[in-house]
Write an enzyme that holds these catalytic residues in place. Structure first.
Site, PDB file in Angstrom:
ATOM      1  CB  ILE A 157      46.264   6.799  63.300  1.00 55.66           C
ATOM      2  CG1 ILE A 157      45.722   7.065  61.903  1.00 55.66           C
ATOM      3  CG2 ILE A 157      47.764   6.481  63.261  1.00 55.66           C
ATOM      4  CD1 ILE A 157      46.002   6.026  60.871  1.00 55.66           C
ATOM      5  CG  ASP A 214      39.238  10.582  71.046  1.00 54.83           C
ATOM      6  OD1 ASP A 214      40.084  10.067  70.294  1.00 54.83           O
ATOM      7  OD2 ASP A 214      38.197  11.144  70.634  1.00 54.83           O
ATOM      8  CE  LYS A 245      40.620   9.378  58.519  1.00 54.36           C
ATOM      9  NZ  LYS A 245      41.228   8.111  58.145  1.00 54.36           N
ATOM     10  CB  SER A 256      48.681  14.332  56.248  1.00 51.99           C
ATOM     11  OG  SER A 256      48.128  13.994  55.007  1.00 51.99           O
ATOM     12  CB  THR A 272      47.286  16.198  52.495  1.00 58.54           C
ATOM     13  OG1 THR A 272      47.349  16.182  53.918  1.00 58.54           O
ATOM     14  CG2 THR A 272      46.422  15.064  52.007  1.00 58.54           C
ATOM     15  CE1 TYR A 304      44.908  15.345  55.710  1.00 60.16           C
ATOM     16  CE2 TYR A 304      44.155  16.003  57.885  1.00 60.16           C
ATOM     17  CZ  TYR A 304      44.866  15.135  57.071  1.00 60.16           C
ATOM     18  OH  TYR A 304      45.537  14.076  57.631  1.00 60.16           O
ATOM     19  CE  LYS A 321      46.891  16.235  60.265  1.00 63.01           C
ATOM     20  NZ  LYS A 321      46.946  15.775  61.681  1.00 63.01           N
ATOM     21  CE1 TYR A 378      48.965   9.378  60.988  1.00 67.02           C
ATOM     22  CE2 TYR A 378      51.341   9.124  60.962  1.00 67.02           C
ATOM     23  CZ  TYR A 378      50.172   9.299  61.658  1.00 67.02           C
ATOM     24  OH  TYR A 378      50.183   9.408  63.029  1.00 67.02           O
ATOM     25  CG  PHE A 379      52.335   8.600  51.610  1.00 65.28           C
ATOM     26  CD1 PHE A 379      53.316   9.039  52.506  1.00 65.28           C
ATOM     27  CD2 PHE A 379      52.314   9.140  50.348  1.00 65.28           C
ATOM     28  CE1 PHE A 379      54.280   9.983  52.111  1.00 65.28           C
ATOM     29  CE2 PHE A 379      53.287  10.071  49.940  1.00 65.28           C
ATOM     30  CZ  PHE A 379      54.256  10.490  50.828  1.00 65.28           C
ATOM     31  N   GLY A 425      39.975  18.401  44.070  1.00 67.95           N
ATOM     32  CA  GLY A 425      41.104  18.389  45.018  1.00 67.95           C
ATOM     33  C   GLY A 425      41.931  17.126  44.950  1.00 67.95           C
TER      34      GLY A 425
HETATM   35  C1  WQD Z   1      41.837   7.680  47.621  1.00 69.34           C
HETATM   36  C2  WQD Z   1      41.418   7.554  46.165  1.00 69.34           C
HETATM   37  C3  WQD Z   1      39.676   9.079  45.503  1.00 69.34           C
HETATM   38  C4  WQD Z   1      36.462   7.372  47.896  1.00 69.34           C
HETATM   39  C5  WQD Z   1      43.687  10.237  52.403  1.00 69.34           C
HETATM   40  C6  WQD Z   1      43.214  10.818  53.674  1.00 69.34           C
HETATM   41  C7  WQD Z   1      44.157  11.826  54.232  1.00 69.34           C
HETATM   42  C8  WQD Z   1      45.618  11.494  54.047  1.00 69.34           C
HETATM   43  C9  WQD Z   1      45.914  11.002  52.655  1.00 69.34           C
HETATM   44  C10 WQD Z   1      46.556  10.881  56.175  1.00 69.34           C
HETATM   45  C11 WQD Z   1      41.180   8.923  45.515  1.00 69.34           C
HETATM   46  C12 WQD Z   1      39.218   7.627  45.399  1.00 69.34           C
HETATM   47  C13 WQD Z   1      37.699   7.612  47.331  1.00 69.34           C
HETATM   48  C14 WQD Z   1      35.400   6.901  47.085  1.00 69.34           C
HETATM   49  C15 WQD Z   1      36.875   6.944  45.185  1.00 69.34           C
HETATM   50  N1  WQD Z   1      46.049  10.511  54.972  1.00 69.34           N
HETATM   51  N2  WQD Z   1      37.897   7.395  45.997  1.00 69.34           N
HETATM   52  N3  WQD Z   1      35.645   6.693  45.748  1.00 69.34           N
HETATM   53  O1  WQD Z   1      42.068  11.480  49.268  1.00 69.34           O
HETATM   54  O2  WQD Z   1      44.237  10.151  49.156  1.00 69.34           O
HETATM   55  O3  WQD Z   1      43.414  11.125  51.341  1.00 69.34           O
HETATM   56  O4  WQD Z   1      45.061   9.913  52.418  1.00 69.34           O
HETATM   57  O5  WQD Z   1      46.616  11.980  56.584  1.00 69.34           O
HETATM   58  O6  WQD Z   1      43.877  11.824  55.614  1.00 69.34           O
HETATM   59  O7  WQD Z   1      41.994  11.451  53.448  1.00 69.34           O
HETATM   60  O8  WQD Z   1      42.273   9.154  50.282  1.00 69.34           O
HETATM   61  O9  WQD Z   1      40.739   7.235  50.405  1.00 69.34           O
HETATM   62  O10 WQD Z   1      39.752   9.575  50.212  1.00 69.34           O
HETATM   63  O11 WQD Z   1      40.904   8.560  48.241  1.00 69.34           O
HETATM   64  O12 WQD Z   1      37.060   6.762  43.967  1.00 69.34           O
HETATM   65  O13 WQD Z   1      34.243   6.658  47.553  1.00 69.34           O
HETATM   66  O14 WQD Z   1      40.172   6.877  46.113  1.00 69.34           O
HETATM   67  O15 WQD Z   1      39.232   9.826  44.398  1.00 69.34           O
HETATM   68  O16 WQD Z   1      41.633   8.854  44.183  1.00 69.34           O
HETATM   69  P1  WQD Z   1      43.013  10.517  49.901  1.00 69.34           P
HETATM   70  P2  WQD Z   1      40.832   8.616  49.851  1.00 69.34           P
END
Ligand code: WQD
Length: 344
Positions: free
Chosen positions: A12, A31, A84, A124, A126, A148, A152, A176-177, A298
């Site tokens: 980002i 960084d 993250k 986030s 989250t 995490y 935040k 962020y989503f 989770g």
């Molecule tokens: C998305 C979906 C998994 C990997 C992220 C970031 C976090 C925050 C929110 C900013 C879930 C599924 C994943 C895989 C899968 N963003 N999946 N196989 O958990 O929503 O969190 O967005 O802060 O930083 O981590 O994102 O991409 O890990 O998972 O099936 O190999 O994809 O179960 O349903 P998540 P993700």
């Protein structure tokens, strides 16, 4: 303005640096290169056509932070640096509180000492945890589940308290989503560090042949196709929001709330894992095999944003659709295989 940007070589942060430079501001980047590569600094400069000042530093080094902020002569801070990954934070909470909270306390203490009053924080969705009501608004309860998300929420609370204690301090937390995609130039994008935790980076490594198959973490959720739903948003849209946020804190736009505000950055539309997989197959024209495995601990079943407050108060709306996000992510992945390999 001169803008201090922590996490500047991260996913980002690098995209935000390009947009901040394009807006005519100067960037002083920090960084520790623990999860990014120095080549990204040069990629930022090539993309923006302008140089940045760069300091390699771990923000947990309080003396190092003090030394940089004492001389950086900056007007504002964009704070991205941190870990993250939800799953990783469950396994290693100390690492997350150290890198996300201790580092932030050092940074904000030095900012207060040196009169840097305008802060934009990379937060986030989250922090909402398993949102009871959808879509999620900024009034939704803050109830993080993962370490995490908790880190935040702690830093957001610190910023709110700092704004209350120091009249001149203004802070905006951008929640962020799910950021995906890459700059259309193909020069900057997400370089996963080791095995990707997130969905789209993993999918792209299957598409490029770096990995054999995608594991879908559960298809027995209460959703139309059984897989989890998330609000995916283009990283460039996220980056552009930070330029608007810098202007907003500079104008003390959130002054009626002691100078602190929080905004959701999402599209307002949810997509399932299988929908994203199909969009990536269309974008890459690769089969991308997958199999279904057990749920990931989770994971929330469904979360997506109500982005109306960012539209009303920041004038920000996501511009890119899912297919474009996947196409831009693939464009970077296939044009930077050697950089991806160097980070594995
Ligand atoms: C998305 C979906 C998994 C990997 C992220 C970031 C976090 C925050 C929110 C900013 C879930 C599924 C994943 C895989 C899968 N963003 N999946 N196989 O958990 O929503 O969190 O967005 O802060 O930083 O981590 O994102 O991409 O890990 O998972 O099936 O190999 O994809 O179960 O349903 P998540 P993700």
């Amino acid at each position: 303005m001169r803008v201090l940007l922590t996490g500047v070589t991260g996913y980002i942060g690098s995209h935000a640096a390009v947009e901040v430079l394009a807006a005519g501001h100067d960037v002083v980047g920090i960084d520790d290169l623990s999860a990014s590569i120095i080549d990204t600094r040069h990629a930022i400069e090539r993309t923006a056509g302008r140089k940045i000042e760069f300091h390699e530093l771990d923000l947990r080094d309080a003396k190092g932070v003090e030394c940089i902020l004492a001389h950086a002569d900056v007007d504002a801070i964009l704070h991205f640096a941190g870990r993250k990954f939800v799953g990783e934070s469950v396994a290693d909470p100390i690492r997350y509180y150290s890198r996300n909270v201790t580092a932030s306390v050092n940074l904000l203490a030095a900012a207060e000492r040196h009169g840097i009053n305008n802060i934009v924080f990379s937060s986030s969705c989250t922090v909402y945890g398993d949102a009871a009501e959808l879509p999620v608004t900024e009034h939704s309860p803050i109830s993080p589940v993962s370490p995490y998300g908790k880190t935040k929420a702690v830093v957001e609370g610190l910023l709110e308290d700092l704004c209350h204690a120091q009249e001149a301090t203004r802070a905006l937390a951008l929640r962020y989503f799910n950021p995906i995609g890459a700059h259309p130039s193909g020069l900057i994008g997400e370089i996963p560090w080791g095995t990707p935790n997130n969905l789209v980076p993993y999918v792209m490594q299957v598409a490029s042949g770096q990995r054999a198959v995608l594991s879908v973490f559960g298809d027995d959720y209460d959703t139309p196709d059984g897989t989890c739903i998330r609000d995916y948003v283009h990283v460039v849209d996220i980056a552009k929001a930070h330029v608007l946020a810098l202007d907003a804190v500079g104008r003390n736009q959130f002054g009626n709330r002691d100078g602190f505000g929080a905004l959701n950055l999402g599209t307002g539309q949810g997509h399932s894992v299988l929908e994203v997989l199909d969009a990536c197959r269309a974008a890459t024209r690769r089969p991308i095999p997958h199999h279904v495995v057990a749920r990931r601990p989770g994971d929330a079943a469904v979360i997506y944003a109500d982005p109306s407050r960012a539209a009303n108060e920041l004038g920000w709306r996501a511009q890119h659709d899912l297919v474009t996000m996947c196409a831009d992510h693939w464009n970077f992945t296939r044009n930077n295989a050697e950089r991806q390999a160097s980070a594995s």
